[in-house]
Design a protein around this motif. Structure first.
Motif, short mmCIF file in Angstrom:
data_model
loop_
_atom_site.label_atom_id
_atom_site.label_comp_id
_atom_site.label_asym_id
_atom_site.label_seq_id
_atom_site.Cartn_x
_atom_site.Cartn_y
_atom_site.Cartn_z
N GLN A 57 -5.36 0.59 -4.29
CA GLN A 57 -5.37 0.89 -2.85
C GLN A 57 -6.59 0.26 -2.18
O GLN A 57 -6.49 -0.32 -1.10
N THR A 115 2.44 1.67 -3.39
CA THR A 115 1.44 2.14 -4.35
C THR A 115 1.20 3.64 -4.18
O THR A 115 1.13 4.39 -5.16
N LYS A 116 1.10 4.11 -2.94
CA LYS A 116 0.94 5.55 -2.69
C LYS A 116 2.14 6.32 -3.23
O LYS A 116 1.98 7.39 -3.83
N GLN A 157 -4.40 3.28 -9.61
CA GLN A 157 -3.71 3.24 -8.31
C GLN A 157 -4.71 3.36 -7.16
O GLN A 157 -4.58 2.70 -6.13
N GLN A 158 -5.73 4.19 -7.35
CA GLN A 158 -6.77 4.30 -6.33
C GLN A 158 -7.53 2.99 -6.18
O GLN A 158 -7.82 2.55 -5.07
N SER A 190 0.83 -1.20 0.00
CA SER A 190 0.00 0.00 0.00
C SER A 190 0.87 1.26 0.00
O SER A 190 0.61 2.21 -0.75
#
Length: 184
Positions: free
Chosen positions: A125, A11-12, A121-122, A8
């Motif tokens: 997440q 990814t952020k 990407q969102q 996570s």
């Protein structure tokens, strides 16, 4: 920190890198290619978009079918999963031939490619959050190019994130090469 939390965070970081490093570039810079057979920044991101279009929905389906019951929150690896993840690690400098329909070379791309990447990407997440209640050891994610083979949910999530790391780093190198040419 659990592996899902690490994925996570990565990814952020990728989302932030793409937003800060590429979103403000003009179209010429985004389409710059260091060599005719290499990829531009947009082609790197489009390659990842093509994978995300498949894997985000495949992983979402696998999580939905394997939530509730026994939840295994640590990632264990099958031979296929370990090989797949190791192959796309950014530290693995060996070039790999991508399957034809995932190769965006010479595509006509614009800013929507960056926006789509950020949207994926969102979604990723959210999948990483949902995966906390799933059995990550369940072989439930068909491999994109040969759907009879299945990866475990956890290793598929790691594969997607590590693959994205590899190509965002590639896109950053393209940006650096362009800056060197402009400064020369």
């Amino acid at each position: 920190m659990s592996t899902l939390e690490q994925l996570s965070q990565t990814t952020k970081g990728l989302q932030q890198t793409v937003a800060t490093e590429f979103a403000s570039l003009d179209l010429a810079a985004l389409n710059f290619k260091p060599a005719p057979d290499s990829w531009s920044i947009l082609e790197c991101l489009e390659h990842l978009n093509r994978y995300s279009r498949y894997y985000n929905s495949a992983i979402a389906k696998a999580i939905a079918q394997n939530t509730g019951g026994t939840d295994v929150t640590s990632i264990s690896y099958s031979w296929l999963g370990k090989k797949s993840v190791d192959m796309v690690r950014p530290q693995n400098t060996k070039k790999h031939q991508t399957v034809k329909h995932m190769n965006p070379n010479n595509s006509q791309l614009d800013r929507t490619t960056v926006e789509e990447f950020l949207q994926h990407q969102q979604e990723l997440q959210q999948l990483l959050q949902q995966a906390r209640g799933a059995n990550l050891a369940k072989k439930a994610v068909p491999v994109e190019f040969f759907k009879l083979l299945k990866m475990r949910i956890g290793e598929a999530l790691e594969f997607v994130v590590v693959h994205q790391e590899r190509h965002v780093q590639q896109a950053l190198r393209v940006k650096q090469q362009q800056a060197k040419l402009a400064a020369a």
